[in-house]
Motif scaffolding. Sequence first.
Motif, mmCIF file in Angstrom:
data_model
loop_
_atom_site.group_PDB
_atom_site.id
_atom_site.type_symbol
_atom_site.label_atom_id
_atom_site.label_comp_id
_atom_site.label_asym_id
_atom_site.label_seq_id
_atom_site.Cartn_x
_atom_site.Cartn_y
_atom_site.Cartn_z
ATOM 1 N N GLU A 56 95.956 8.827 151.925
ATOM 2 C CA GLU A 56 97.474 8.722 152.236
ATOM 3 C C GLU A 56 98.374 8.594 151.120
ATOM 4 O O GLU A 56 99.486 9.021 150.941
ATOM 5 N N SER A 57 97.834 8.009 149.880
ATOM 6 C CA SER A 57 98.482 8.167 148.797
ATOM 7 C C SER A 57 98.685 9.672 148.037
ATOM 8 O O SER A 57 99.892 9.990 147.812
ATOM 9 N N THR A 59 98.678 12.320 150.049
ATOM 10 C CA THR A 59 99.497 12.923 150.793
ATOM 11 C C THR A 59 101.147 12.656 150.705
ATOM 12 O O THR A 59 101.856 13.668 150.490
ATOM 13 N N LYS A 60 101.273 11.339 150.417
ATOM 14 C CA LYS A 60 102.585 10.993 150.117
ATOM 15 C C LYS A 60 102.960 11.494 148.651
ATOM 16 O O LYS A 60 104.242 11.971 148.778
ATOM 17 N N THR A 61 102.286 11.379 147.586
ATOM 18 C CA THR A 61 102.586 12.135 146.548
ATOM 19 C C THR A 61 102.909 13.750 146.553
ATOM 20 O O THR A 61 103.988 14.135 146.287
ATOM 21 N N LYS A 63 103.680 15.362 149.345
ATOM 22 C CA LYS A 63 104.875 15.418 150.264
ATOM 23 C C LYS A 63 106.124 14.916 149.392
ATOM 24 O O LYS A 63 107.419 15.579 149.636
ATOM 25 N N GLY A 64 106.079 14.260 148.483
ATOM 26 C CA GLY A 64 107.147 13.805 147.492
ATOM 27 C C GLY A 64 107.532 15.083 146.497
ATOM 28 O O GLY A 64 108.748 14.895 145.967
#
Length: 108
Positions: A56-57, A59-61, A63-64
């Motif tokens: 999750e981390s 993926t978030k990074t 996509k950021g």
Amino acid sequence: MERLPFVKRLGFTAEAEYRITAETTEPQLPALSIDLPLELIGRVELNPWLPASLAESVTKTLKGLPGCEKLPVRRSRLIDSDRWKKAGDRVVGRTPPAKLRLRRTKKV
């Protein structure tokens, strides 16, 4: 280059990934930066053993990052596939557990 660890095993060919190797006489750096146009990346497939919280981390990074908001990022589901699990069991000679069968009984 035709030898391991650079050759993909048959079970992973569907991932259609590219492996990049670099050789230099310079001291090894912790990372190698390569300019790569984002349109060449169709999807990012994460290791299936990556803990969910870390996936999750990551993926978030990803996509950021600028231009990566819509980039598909997912954990590989290879190890979650019943088909692959059964194939692995056959390879190692593991007998699948007997199926539980329920019988109806007559009401007295």
